[in-house]
Scaffold this motif. Structure first.
Motif, short mmCIF file in Angstrom:
data_model
loop_
_atom_site.label_atom_id
_atom_site.label_comp_id
_atom_site.label_asym_id
_atom_site.label_seq_id
_atom_site.Cartn_x
_atom_site.Cartn_y
_atom_site.Cartn_z
N PRO A 66 45.85 33.91 42.37
CA PRO A 66 46.19 35.33 42.18
C PRO A 66 46.04 35.79 40.73
CG PRO A 66 47.80 34.27 43.59
CD PRO A 66 46.94 33.18 43.04
N ILE A 67 46.34 34.90 39.78
CA ILE A 67 46.22 35.28 38.37
C ILE A 67 44.76 35.51 38.00
CG2 ILE A 67 46.65 34.55 35.98
CD1 ILE A 67 49.04 32.98 36.94
N SER A 68 43.86 34.69 38.54
CA SER A 68 42.44 34.86 38.25
C SER A 68 41.93 36.18 38.81
CB SER A 68 41.63 33.69 38.80
OG SER A 68 41.67 33.66 40.21
N LYS A 69 42.45 36.60 39.97
CA LYS A 69 42.05 37.90 40.53
C LYS A 69 42.56 39.05 39.68
CE LYS A 69 41.62 36.38 45.33
NZ LYS A 69 42.00 36.62 46.73
N ILE A 119 53.08 30.40 31.22
CA ILE A 119 52.24 31.60 31.12
C ILE A 119 50.88 31.23 30.55
CG2 ILE A 119 51.99 33.87 30.04
CD1 ILE A 119 55.04 34.07 29.99
N ARG A 120 50.89 30.43 29.47
CA ARG A 120 49.63 30.01 28.86
C ARG A 120 48.77 29.22 29.86
NH1 ARG A 120 53.14 28.97 24.40
NH2 ARG A 120 52.70 30.33 22.60
N GLN A 121 49.42 28.31 30.60
CA GLN A 121 48.68 27.48 31.54
C GLN A 121 48.05 28.32 32.65
OE1 GLN A 121 48.33 24.64 29.59
NE2 GLN A 121 48.14 23.74 31.63
N ALA A 181 43.08 30.68 34.87
CA ALA A 181 42.37 31.89 35.32
C ALA A 181 41.07 32.08 34.53
CB ALA A 181 43.27 33.12 35.16
N ILE A 182 41.13 31.84 33.21
CA ILE A 182 39.93 31.95 32.38
C ILE A 182 38.89 30.93 32.83
CG2 ILE A 182 39.02 31.59 30.04
CD1 ILE A 182 41.63 32.76 28.96
N LEU A 233 33.07 35.43 32.80
CA LEU A 233 33.34 35.28 31.37
C LEU A 233 32.42 34.22 30.78
CD1 LEU A 233 37.27 35.27 31.27
CD2 LEU A 233 35.75 37.17 30.70
N THR A 234 32.17 34.32 29.48
CA THR A 234 31.38 33.30 28.80
C THR A 234 32.31 32.19 28.32
OG1 THR A 234 31.62 34.19 26.55
CG2 THR A 234 29.91 35.17 27.96
#
Length: 336
Positions: free
Chosen positions: A251-254, A290-292, A297-298, A307-308
């Motif tokens: 869900p975070i990646s979306k 949060i960072r993880q 997601a990145i 994303l590059t």
């Protein structure tokens, strides 16, 4: 004696407007007069944008050959940057909190607020799939609701499910989509219009006007609220490829996907908590989590060539996101 015409008589209306605007030095006052001259309203701009969408959306057939329909969702850009859809866990899905007066967008002319149950990225998947279906001239019909034009999808359940879960959805997905339609039907926006620093009008509208599933004929009917379509869609919208989004697992990646595509520039840089707030992450949890979540997601967006590889934490707290230039281009067609 030759009679000379005054500028008011000899000038065209557009020339007269321009002359008056140039004589005003205060930028704010100049903008006010521009609005008065143009006589623009939220409703008029909305209708114009809706009409542009009608003319520009893809169709299944194209002169000179057959073109596969590409499922693209015209999502309001404001909803991509400040969203009422949350990457929530299963426990939160069971017991939905109620959100009241969540400000989505605020400007000099007014603001848009969200009101309704806490929605998940799955309900966002369903809304985007509906908008993608309505974005196809061959899969929608024009209708009216409350005297305003809007669009209705009328047909089998499968095309909607296919956009959400691929070519082989299971029976459980029917129930999940049906529940999502209920939640979208009771969720709405409050459009507040200001004049002279006072509230002039308020428009209360839900996202969907109507949804029906006929168990005998197996026909699904969904009508988009005309106020949501015309008034809310009057601003900029972001084209989101449904197939690309559905390949993202978390869900975070979306949420990051919609955020990245909504920006005009290919590069965004900022504090990870700023990004986390935009993605509707729980900022009360440990910063490590949060960072993880953002890092994963990145990674998914890099894997999908959205994303590059330059996209990463460039320090402990600062994130740099670099979108591929071609990531927003509409390339892949829906396989038949």
């Amino acid at each position: 004696m030759k009679k000379t015409e005054s500028p008011a008589i000899s000038e065209s209306p557009d020339e007269a407007k321009q002359r008056v605007l140039e004589s005003i030095k205060d930028p704010k006052l100049q903008k006010l007069f521009e609005n008065i001259f143009e006589k623009t309203t939220i409703e008029k701009e909305a209708l114009q944008t809706a009409e542009e969408l009608k003319k520009s959306v893809p169709t299944d057939a194209k002169a000179g050959g057959t073109q596969m329909w590409l499922p693209v969702c015209p999502m309001p850009t404001d909803l991509c940057r400040i969203s009422p859809f949350f990457p929530i866990n299963r426990n939160e899905i069971k017991e939905r909190a109620f959100i009241e007066d969540m400000i989505i967008m605020k400007s000099a002319w007014g603001e848009i607020q969200f009101c309704g149950p806490k929605l998940s990225t799955y309900e966002e998947d369903v809304l985007m799939a509906i908008l993608a279906l309505l974005n196809n001239k061959n899969k929608r019909s024009e209708t009216t609701a409350d005297g305003k034009d809007t669009y209705t999808y009328k047909g089998p359940f499968y095309p909607l499910l296919r956009l959400i879960k691929g070519p082989k959805p299971n029976k459980l997905e029917y129930k999940r989509v049906h529940r999502a339609l209920k939640l979208l039907n009771v969720s709405g926006f409050n459009l507040i219009i200001f004049r002279d620093n006072k509230i002039q009008k308020e428009y209360l509208s839900n996202i969907l006007t109507y949804a029906e599933w006929n168990h005998e004929t197996k026909e699904l009917k969904i009508t988009l609220n005309p106020y949501f379509y015309e008034i809310y869609m009057k601003g900029n919208f972001t084209l989101i490829e449904i197939e690309q989004r559905m390949r993202l697992k978390s869900p975070i990646s979306k949420a990051l996907h919609r955020f990245v595509l909504s920006h005009r520039d290919n590069t965004w840089q900022g504090h990870f908590l700023t990004l986390g707030a935009s993605l509707n992450l729980n900022l009360e949890q440990a910063h490590f989590h949060i960072r993880q979540g953002i890092k994963e997601a990145i990674r998914q967006l890099i894997k999908e060539a959205i994303l590059t590889k330059e996209s990463k934490f460039i320090s402990q707290d600062i994130i740099k996101l670099v979108r591929k230039s071609e990531s927003a281009e509409r390339k892949k067609a829906l396989k038949k």
